[in-house]
Design a protein around this motif. Structure first.
Motif, short mmCIF file in Angstrom:
data_model
loop_
_atom_site.label_atom_id
_atom_site.label_comp_id
_atom_site.label_asym_id
_atom_site.label_seq_id
_atom_site.Cartn_x
_atom_site.Cartn_y
_atom_site.Cartn_z
N SER A 214 4.29 -27.92 12.60
CA SER A 214 4.11 -27.63 11.39
C SER A 214 3.58 -28.46 10.57
O SER A 214 3.42 -29.53 10.64
CB SER A 214 5.42 -26.82 10.75
N LEU A 215 3.00 -28.04 9.34
CA LEU A 215 2.38 -28.79 8.32
C LEU A 215 2.94 -28.55 6.82
O LEU A 215 3.34 -27.32 6.45
CB LEU A 215 0.71 -28.55 8.19
N ASN B 280 -2.68 -29.10 18.71
CA ASN B 280 -1.43 -29.50 18.47
C ASN B 280 -0.19 -28.62 18.97
O ASN B 280 -0.46 -27.46 20.16
CB ASN B 280 -1.25 -29.55 16.98
N ASN B 281 0.80 -28.37 18.44
CA ASN B 281 1.95 -27.32 18.83
C ASN B 281 2.29 -26.32 17.55
O ASN B 281 3.38 -25.78 17.46
CB ASN B 281 3.28 -28.17 19.45
N ILE B 282 1.35 -26.30 16.64
CA ILE B 282 1.53 -25.41 15.49
C ILE B 282 1.74 -23.97 15.99
O ILE B 282 1.02 -23.63 16.58
CB ILE B 282 0.41 -25.82 14.51
N SER B 283 2.76 -23.39 15.49
CA SER B 283 3.09 -22.22 15.88
C SER B 283 2.72 -21.13 14.61
O SER B 283 2.78 -20.01 14.92
CB SER B 283 4.62 -21.98 16.35
N PHE B 284 2.67 -21.53 13.55
CA PHE B 284 2.42 -20.73 12.37
C PHE B 284 1.22 -21.43 11.51
O PHE B 284 1.38 -22.47 11.16
CB PHE B 284 3.47 -20.42 11.80
N LEU B 285 0.25 -20.49 11.12
CA LEU B 285 -0.69 -21.03 10.27
C LEU B 285 -0.79 -20.24 9.11
O LEU B 285 -0.91 -19.09 8.97
CB LEU B 285 -2.15 -20.80 10.89
N ASN C 117 -3.35 -24.28 19.97
CA ASN C 117 -2.22 -24.55 19.24
C ASN C 117 -1.21 -23.40 19.75
O ASN C 117 -1.89 -22.67 20.60
CB ASN C 117 -2.22 -24.43 17.55
N LYS C 118 0.01 -23.13 19.30
CA LYS C 118 0.75 -22.09 19.91
C LYS C 118 0.66 -20.66 19.17
O LYS C 118 0.92 -19.65 19.76
CB LYS C 118 2.34 -22.31 19.57
N PHE C 119 -0.09 -20.65 18.07
CA PHE C 119 -0.14 -19.45 17.48
C PHE C 119 -1.67 -18.70 18.08
O PHE C 119 -2.62 -19.62 18.51
CB PHE C 119 -0.44 -19.31 15.90
#
Length: 284
Positions: free
Chosen positions: A191-192, A210-215, A233-235
Motif C-alpha cells: 500500500s501507499l 509491487n504487491n499493491i492491492s488497491f489504487l 501489481n495485485k489489482f
C-alpha cells in the motif's frame, strides 16, 4: 613525486593549480596519499577503476564540488569524506558499499547523491541534514525501510527507491513539495500513504512490480502527473477515472489489467496506454 597517472612530472605549485582530474577506465588501483597536493581541485572523476581505498587526505580538498567514484570495489568510505564541505555531487554507484559513514550527511551543500547498485540495507535518519539535496538515487540496494526524516528534504526533486526490499513508505514522503520524479518499482509494497497523491509537483510516478492491492483514484487527480507505471501489481481493475486525468500522457499497465468502461466523450485524447507482457519489461 605525485604517484598518479599523468601527473608524475608536475611540481607542487603546478598541482595546486589543477582544477579537474579525469582518470576513467584506467585500472587505477589506489588514490595516493598525496592527493591533498591538489589543493584547488574542483572536479574529480575516478570512475570505473580498481580503487579499494580512499585516503584520509581527501578531506583536505576543500574546494572540491564533484567527486565521481562509481564502479570501484571500495566496500567502505572513510569518515573524512564529511570534511568536503563544498561538495555538490557525489557518485558512489556500484562500489559494493554495505553501509555509509554518518559523516557523509554533513555535506550540507550536496545536491546530487548517487548510491545505486550497492548493498545498503539502511538509509540513516541523518539524511535529513542534506538540506540542499535535489537528487537521490539509491535504487538496486537492499533497503528494508526509509526513515521518516526524509520528509525534511524540501529541495528534493528526484528520488529513486526502485529495486529494493521496501514494504512500507513513510507518510512524510508526502511533504516533499518539490518532488517531480519518483521511482518505487520492484519492491514489496502493499500500500501507499495517501499523502503521496497530494504531491502536485509529481510528473512521473513508477509503482510497477509491487504487491499493491488497491489504487486510490486520487492518483488520477494529480495535477501534473504525466507518466504513471502501475503494471504488475495485485489489482486487476483500473477505475475509469483514469480517462479523466488531464495531464496524464502515458500509463503502463500489464496484460492482465482492465480499465472500467466510460463515456468516450470524457477520455483524454492525449493519453497513450502501454501494455507490459512480463514484469521484466522496461517500465521507464
Amino acid at each position: 613525486m605525485m604517484r598518479l597517472c599523468g601527473f608524475e612530472t608536475y611540481t607542487d605549485v603546478q598541482l595546486r593549480e589543477i582544477k579537474n582530474i579525469n582518470i576513467i577506465n584506467n585500472s587505477l588501483n589506489e588514490i595516493p596519499n598525496e592527493i591533498d597536493l591538489f589543493a584547488n581541485v574542483v572536479n574529480i572523476w575516478f570512475n570505473n577503476n580498481m580503487i579499494m581505498y580512499i585516503p584520509r587526505e581527501i578531506g583536505y580538498l576543500k574546494n572540491l564540488k564533484l567527486l565521481c567514484l562509481d564502479d570501484n570495489p571500495l566496500r567502505s568510505i572513510n569518515k573524512e569524506i564529511g570534511l568536503l564541505t563544498n561538495l555538490e555531487e557525489l557518485d558512489l554507484k556500484n562500489c559494493q558499499l554495505e553501509k555509509l559513514p554518518y559523516e557523509i550527511f554533513n555535506l550540507t551543500k550536496l545536491k546530487i547523491l548517487n548510491l545505486s547498485c550497492n548493498y545498503l540495507t539502511k538509509l540513516p535518519r541523518e539524511v535529513e541534514n542534506l538540506k540542499s539535496i535535489e537528487k537521490i538515487w539509491i535504487d538496486n540496494n537492499q533497503l528494508m525501510s526509509i526513515p521518516e526524516s526524509i520528509g525534511k528534504l524540501v529541495q528534493l526533486k528526484e528520488l529513486d527507491l526502485s529495486s529494493n526490499r521496501l514494504q512500507y513508505i513513510p507518510d512524510t514522503l508526502g511533504t516533499l513539495s518539490n518532488l517531480s520524479l519518483l521511482w518505487m518499482q520492484s519492491n514489496q509494497l502493499e500500500s501507499l500513504p495517501p499523502s503521496i497523491f497530494k504531491l502536485q509537483t509529481i510528473t512521473l510516478l513508477n509503482l510497477g512490480n509491487n504487491n499493491i492491492s488497491f489504487l486510490p483514484i486520487d492518483v488520477f487527480h494529480m495535477d501534473n502527473l504525466q507518466e504513471l507505471v502501475i503494471a504488475w501489481n495485485k489489482f486487476k481493475v483500473i477505475d475509469s477515472e483514469l480517462y479523466k486525468a488531464k495531464s496524464l500522457k502515458k500509463i503502463f499497465l500489464d496484460i492482465n489489467q482492465t480499465i472500467l468502461k466510460t463515456n468516450p466523450m470524457t477520455i483524454n485524447p492525449e493519453l497513450i496506454i502501454f501494455r507490459n507482457s512480463t514484469p521484466n519489461d522496461e517500465m521507464y
